[in-house]
Design an enzyme around this catalytic site. Structure first.
Site, PDB file in Angstrom:
ATOM      1  N   GLY A   1       0.772  -1.249   0.000  1.00 48.35           N
ATOM      2  CA  GLY A   1       0.000   0.000   0.000  1.00 48.35           C
ATOM      3  C   GLY A   1       0.797   1.289   0.000  1.00 48.35           C
TER       4      GLY A   1
ATOM      5  N   HIS B   1       2.428   0.489 -13.291  1.00 50.20           N
ATOM      6  CA  HIS B   1       3.283  -0.679 -13.528  1.00 50.20           C
ATOM      7  C   HIS B   1       4.750  -0.243 -13.393  1.00 50.20           C
ATOM      8  CE1 HIS B   1       4.479  -4.531 -15.179  1.00 50.20           C
ATOM      9  NE2 HIS B   1       5.360  -3.869 -15.913  1.00 50.20           N
TER      10      HIS B   1
END
Ligand code: GRF
Length: 212
Positions: free
Chosen positions: A11, A104
């Site tokens: 996170g 990504h």
């Protein structure tokens, strides 16, 4: 704008987004959805007082049905995949077509998929970075919105490269969300463009801003 952030693990990108929100750099209402009830990201959501939900990931069809119901109930406009370690079905993506973005950790179209830093180092590339792109039915292939780059030095290993790129991710993802909030991202001829803040013409984000 209402945005759902999908997470599965640590996170740190979620935290960068919620920090930006706290600093007033972002204005959306966020909710957090995880496919991993043990994700550390859920604690981060809690710390920032953000509504968060976790669903068992399997069976995937049930997971997606529950998530879609929640998204509709909460009137979610956009979905941000921030370390979401599952592939959404074609049907799910269709429901939120051009309204799902992903981060990504490579310069797509190089090194899609997993183990990206290892593969970049093995291949001896001199630059890497991160990419924020729209999600389509093919993994890591949707139109590219923005990228940030870093050089790879001869003594970088997987860990040091991951760290450099993660720092870039924490800047790039909130930046792209802010462009979404300002309705500055549009797709033309299969490519994503960013509108200039002032005169509406196409603006080329200065990648130097993110270079380290
Ligand atoms: C990031 O490197 C992101 O690019 C990738 O998964 C990682 C998630 O990290 N998709 P975190 O959970 O945000 O810390």
């Amino acid at each position: 704008m209402k945005i759902a952030i999908f997470v599965s693990g640590r996170g740190s990108n979620l935290e960068a987004i919620l920090k930006a929100r706290k600093q007033g750099l972002l204005t959306s209402d966020f909710i957090v959805i995880s496919n991993n009830p043990k994700a550390k990201a859920l604690h981060i959501a809690q710390t920032y007082n953000v509504e968060h939900y976790a669903f068992e990931p399997k069976p995937k069809k049930i997971f997606e049905e529950k998530v879609l119901l929640l998204l509709k109930e909460k009137h979610i406009d956009y979905i941000v995949l921030a370390g979401f370690m599952a592939i959404l079905s074609k049907e799910f993506v269709k429901e939120y077509e051009k309204r799902i973005i992903n981060i990504h950790p490579s310069l797509l179209p190089s090194f899609p998929g997993i183990d990206v830093h290892k593969r970049a180092i093995e291949r001896g590339v001199k630059f890497s970075g991160c990419t924020v792109h729209f999600v389509n039915e093919h993994v890591d292939e949707g139109c590219i919105i923005a990228q940030a780059i870093t050089s790879i030095s001869y003594d970088d290993d997987e860990e040091s490269l991951a760290k450099k790129i993660l720092n870039l991710e924490h800047k790039l993802l909130p930046q792209v969300i802010s462009w979404l909030e300002q309705d500055r991202i549009y797709i033309k001829d299969g490519k994503a463009h960013i509108k200039d803040e002032k005169n509406g013409s196409t603006f080329n984000p200065d990648i130097e801003v993110f270079n380290e």
